[in-house]
Design a protein around this motif. Structure first.
Motif, PDB file in Angstrom:
ATOM      1  N   GLU A  23      96.431   2.810  62.172  1.00 17.83           N
ATOM      2  CA  GLU A  23      97.289   2.053  63.089  1.00 17.83           C
ATOM      3  C   GLU A  23      98.745   2.499  63.019  1.00 17.83           C
ATOM      4  O   GLU A  23      99.424   2.606  64.046  1.00 17.83           O
ATOM      5  CB  GLU A  23      97.176   0.560  62.786  1.00 17.83           C
ATOM      6  CG  GLU A  23      97.846  -0.312  63.812  1.00 17.83           C
ATOM      7  CD  GLU A  23      97.575  -1.792  63.583  1.00 17.83           C
ATOM      8  OE1 GLU A  23      98.149  -2.593  64.332  1.00 17.83           O
ATOM      9  OE2 GLU A  23      96.808  -2.144  62.675  1.00 17.83           O
ATOM     10  N   ASP A  24      99.256   2.790  61.814  1.00 17.20           N
ATOM     11  CA  ASP A  24     100.647   3.230  61.679  1.00 17.20           C
ATOM     12  C   ASP A  24     100.880   4.559  62.389  1.00 17.20           C
ATOM     13  O   ASP A  24     101.890   4.749  63.068  1.00 17.20           O
ATOM     14  CB  ASP A  24     101.024   3.355  60.195  1.00 17.20           C
ATOM     15  CG  ASP A  24     101.050   1.995  59.493  1.00 17.20           C
ATOM     16  OD1 ASP A  24     101.220   0.972  60.192  1.00 17.20           O
ATOM     17  OD2 ASP A  24     100.904   1.975  58.258  1.00 17.20           O
ATOM     18  N   ASP A  56     100.913   3.942  66.136  1.00 17.92           N
ATOM     19  CA  ASP A  56     102.185   3.364  66.575  1.00 17.92           C
ATOM     20  C   ASP A  56     103.286   4.423  66.617  1.00 17.92           C
ATOM     21  O   ASP A  56     104.102   4.456  67.543  1.00 17.92           O
ATOM     22  CB  ASP A  56     102.589   2.206  65.651  1.00 17.92           C
ATOM     23  CG  ASP A  56     101.682   0.995  65.823  1.00 17.92           C
ATOM     24  OD1 ASP A  56     101.033   0.869  66.889  1.00 17.92           O
ATOM     25  OD2 ASP A  56     101.626   0.173  64.877  1.00 17.92           O
ATOM     26  N   ARG A 116     102.733   6.581  69.629  1.00 15.69           N
ATOM     27  CA  ARG A 116     103.116   5.855  70.841  1.00 15.69           C
ATOM     28  C   ARG A 116     104.634   5.838  70.990  1.00 15.69           C
ATOM     29  O   ARG A 116     105.162   5.994  72.093  1.00 15.69           O
ATOM     30  CB  ARG A 116     102.543   4.437  70.793  1.00 15.69           C
ATOM     31  CG  ARG A 116     102.746   3.702  72.097  1.00 15.69           C
ATOM     32  CD  ARG A 116     102.047   2.385  72.154  1.00 15.69           C
ATOM     33  NE  ARG A 116     102.295   1.636  70.933  1.00 15.69           N
ATOM     34  CZ  ARG A 116     101.513   0.656  70.513  1.00 15.69           C
ATOM     35  NH1 ARG A 116     100.456   0.305  71.190  1.00 15.69           N
ATOM     36  NH2 ARG A 116     101.806   0.003  69.398  1.00 15.69           N
ATOM     37  N   ASP A 117     105.358   5.685  69.867  1.00 16.44           N
ATOM     38  CA  ASP A 117     106.822   5.711  69.916  1.00 16.44           C
ATOM     39  C   ASP A 117     107.340   7.081  70.342  1.00 16.44           C
ATOM     40  O   ASP A 117     108.282   7.191  71.129  1.00 16.44           O
ATOM     41  CB  ASP A 117     107.403   5.322  68.554  1.00 16.44           C
ATOM     42  CG  ASP A 117     107.161   3.861  68.206  1.00 16.44           C
ATOM     43  OD1 ASP A 117     106.854   3.068  69.127  1.00 16.44           O
ATOM     44  OD2 ASP A 117     107.272   3.516  67.002  1.00 16.44           O
TER      45      ASP A 117
END
Length: 131
Positions: free
Chosen positions: A14-15, A18, A21-22
């Protein structure tokens, strides 16, 4: 027949997701576009792509990542062509479904023996007469 797009799928934690995505958001891209760009570079350089930390690129005058400006008309034309291609793919799918439906109806008919094939007519020596 042409190149068909293929899907590549894999899992990340998940990290990492994220963070990706950033990165995509900073560059105003979709996640798919980020990966397509990376894969294109990887293939273009025969798998020889290495990650370089930003502090090592500080002495380079060029902006990183490199950007290219295109006119709005180019973007609009590209979007129009994408829409047209989607429309044509949809039409092709509809035609394929229609052909499949017609073939199914033909197979279901009982009077299939009444069908006269033109190739069979050419083989006969006597002329074909209606009635």
């Amino acid at each position: 027949m042409g190149n068909k797009n293929k899907t590549v799928s894999f899992r990340v934690n998940e990290d990492t997701f994220d963070a990706l995505r950033d990165i995509a958001a900073e560059r105003d891209l979709s996640l798919s576009a980020v990966f397509r760009d990376y894969v294109d570079q990887l293939v273009a350089h025969d798998g020889r792509v290495r990650v370089v930390p930003e502090d090592e690129t500080a002495d380079v005058d060029d902006e990183f990542p490199p950007t290219v400006e295109v006119s709005k008309s180019f973007v609009r034309e590209h979007e129009r062509l994408e829409l047209e291609a989607k429309h044509l793919r949809d039409q092709l799918d509809e035609h394929k479904q229609y052909i499949s439906q017609l073939r199914a109806e033909l197979e279901d008919r009982d009077d299939v023996d009444d069908v006269i094939h033109l190739d069979d007519l050419e083989d006969e020596d006597e002329p074909f007469q209606l009635g």
